[in-house]
Design an enzyme around this catalytic site. Structure first.
Site, PDB file in Angstrom:
ATOM      1  N   SER A 197      23.297  60.509 -78.535  1.00  0.00           N
ATOM      2  CA  SER A 197      23.726  61.660 -79.296  1.00  0.00           C
ATOM      3  C   SER A 197      24.883  62.367 -78.606  1.00  0.00           C
ATOM      4  O   SER A 197      25.711  61.741 -77.964  1.00  0.00           O
ATOM      5  CB  SER A 197      22.558  62.611 -79.536  1.00  0.00           C
ATOM      6  OG  SER A 197      22.890  63.534 -80.552  1.00  0.00           O
TER       7      SER A 197
ATOM      8  N   HIS B 232      21.995  66.323 -67.346  1.00  0.00           N
ATOM      9  CA  HIS B 232      21.836  67.073 -66.096  1.00  0.00           C
ATOM     10  C   HIS B 232      22.578  68.413 -66.161  1.00  0.00           C
ATOM     11  O   HIS B 232      23.375  68.645 -67.073  1.00  0.00           O
ATOM     12  CB  HIS B 232      22.337  66.229 -64.926  1.00  0.00           C
ATOM     13  CG  HIS B 232      21.519  64.988 -64.691  1.00  0.00           C
ATOM     14  ND1 HIS B 232      20.721  64.814 -63.579  1.00  0.00           N
ATOM     15  CD2 HIS B 232      21.372  63.853 -65.432  1.00  0.00           C
ATOM     16  CE1 HIS B 232      20.111  63.639 -63.637  1.00  0.00           C
ATOM     17  NE2 HIS B 232      20.499  63.022 -64.759  1.00  0.00           N
TER      18      HIS B 232
ATOM     19  N   ASP C  96      26.984  60.980 -68.656  1.00  0.00           N
ATOM     20  CA  ASP C  96      27.931  59.886 -68.879  1.00  0.00           C
ATOM     21  C   ASP C  96      28.275  59.899 -70.366  1.00  0.00           C
ATOM     22  O   ASP C  96      27.392  60.036 -71.217  1.00  0.00           O
ATOM     23  CB  ASP C  96      27.291  58.536 -68.549  1.00  0.00           C
ATOM     24  CG  ASP C  96      27.129  58.294 -67.047  1.00  0.00           C
ATOM     25  OD1 ASP C  96      27.429  59.206 -66.262  1.00  0.00           O
ATOM     26  OD2 ASP C  96      26.666  57.194 -66.691  1.00  0.00           O
TER      27      ASP C  96
END
Length: 286
Positions: free
Chosen positions: A252, A146, A89
């Site tokens: 980050s 992921h 995200d």
């Protein structure tokens, strides 16, 4: 004011500040931790309805909250061997082709693929004339990373560096930002070619972890260090598309690299400034 904010980062003790914040984030401070989590949720409008545990009191440390898992089914993974999915995200910072060994950072700024990959000519060659996507994770985002496609881990590289902020303001003003910050480079083999996932550290990012090695930093190392992994046999580490790769404790940026000719095109709704959601299509494989 913007110039002052950026210039201050050159003189601040960013590593010391980050480790101090990291110590607090890892501490079990009871009511103080819960109060801070509640403030953070309100300040950054975090959607706790998506979290597996929506009650702030469920988290013993701020790190537990920040790396919170989502409820099952919240980020369905787009199916199809020809699709690359968003690994996080966040918000697309930049994306496109790797031209003449350089990646585009922001208007007026590029950085070197060679430097990004810690000076390895062998690794650099794998991504020459390939494609990249840079995604910024803001404080409100889900902070687990992921796999954009299935891959077998071949190498991991720890690269020491600075800890400039990676927010849009700093990205626009600090030359070579992503190639000068501390980072962890993860190199994979896929059925279409080489892929890299680069986890970039930043100010007050207290930790970078991977699922196979645990915490990589801190402590901060003085030099580049690499680990090689077997590509076959029982010891090979293969992660399926959508599987968790690692996580940031405080936000980050990630950079995904793809070898030459692997991508046919990025999706039409993937562009600089676009919001990303884990599992949605990012690009189509050639």
């Amino acid at each position: 004011m913007d110039k002052l904010k950026v210039n201050l980062q050159y003189i601040l003790p960013k590593h010391a500040l980050s480790r101090l914040v990291g110590s607090f984030a890892a501490s079990e401070a009871g009511p103080l931790t819960t109060a801070f989590i509640k403030w953070f949720i309100k300040q950054y409008k975090v959607n706790m309805e998506e979290a597996l545990h929506s009650d702030p009191r469920a988290y013993k440390t701020f790190n537990d909250f920040f790396t919170r898992p989502l409820k099952p089914g919240m980020r369905p993974i787009a199916e199809g061997d020809d699709l690359v999915i968003h690994p996080v995200d966040g918000c697309v910072s930049q994306l496109g082709p790797i031209k003449d060994g350089h990646l585009f950072q922001a208007k007026g700024h590029e950085y070197s693929l060679h430097t990004l990959l810690a000076g390895s000519r062998e690794d650099e060659t794998k991504f020459t004339d390939g494609d990249f996507a840079t995604v910024y994770l803001s404080p409100t985002d889900y902070h687990r990373i992921h796999m954009p496609m299935t891959g077998t881990l071949r190498k991991m590289i720890y690269v020491p560096g600075d800890l400039f902020s990676v927010n849009p303001l700093t990205t626009a003003h600090v030359p070579g930002l992503f190639a000068r910050n501390e980072r962890v480079v993860c190199l994979f083999d896929t059925h279409k070619g080489p892929m890299a996932m680069i986890l970039v550290g930043a100010t007050i990012v207290a930790s970078i972890e991977t699922v196979w090695a645990g915490t990589i930093t801190p402590p901060t190392g003085p030099s580049v260090f690499s680990w090689d992994y077997p590509s076959d046999g029982k010891q090979a580490i293969t992660l399926e598309k959508g599987a968790e790769l690692g996580r940031f404790k405080l936000g980050s940026t990630i950079i995904a690299l793809f070898g030459k000719g692997m991508l046919e095109e990025f999706d039409d709704d993937v562009y600089a400034g676009a919001v990303t959601r884990l599992g949605r299509p990012m690009a189509k494989l050639d």
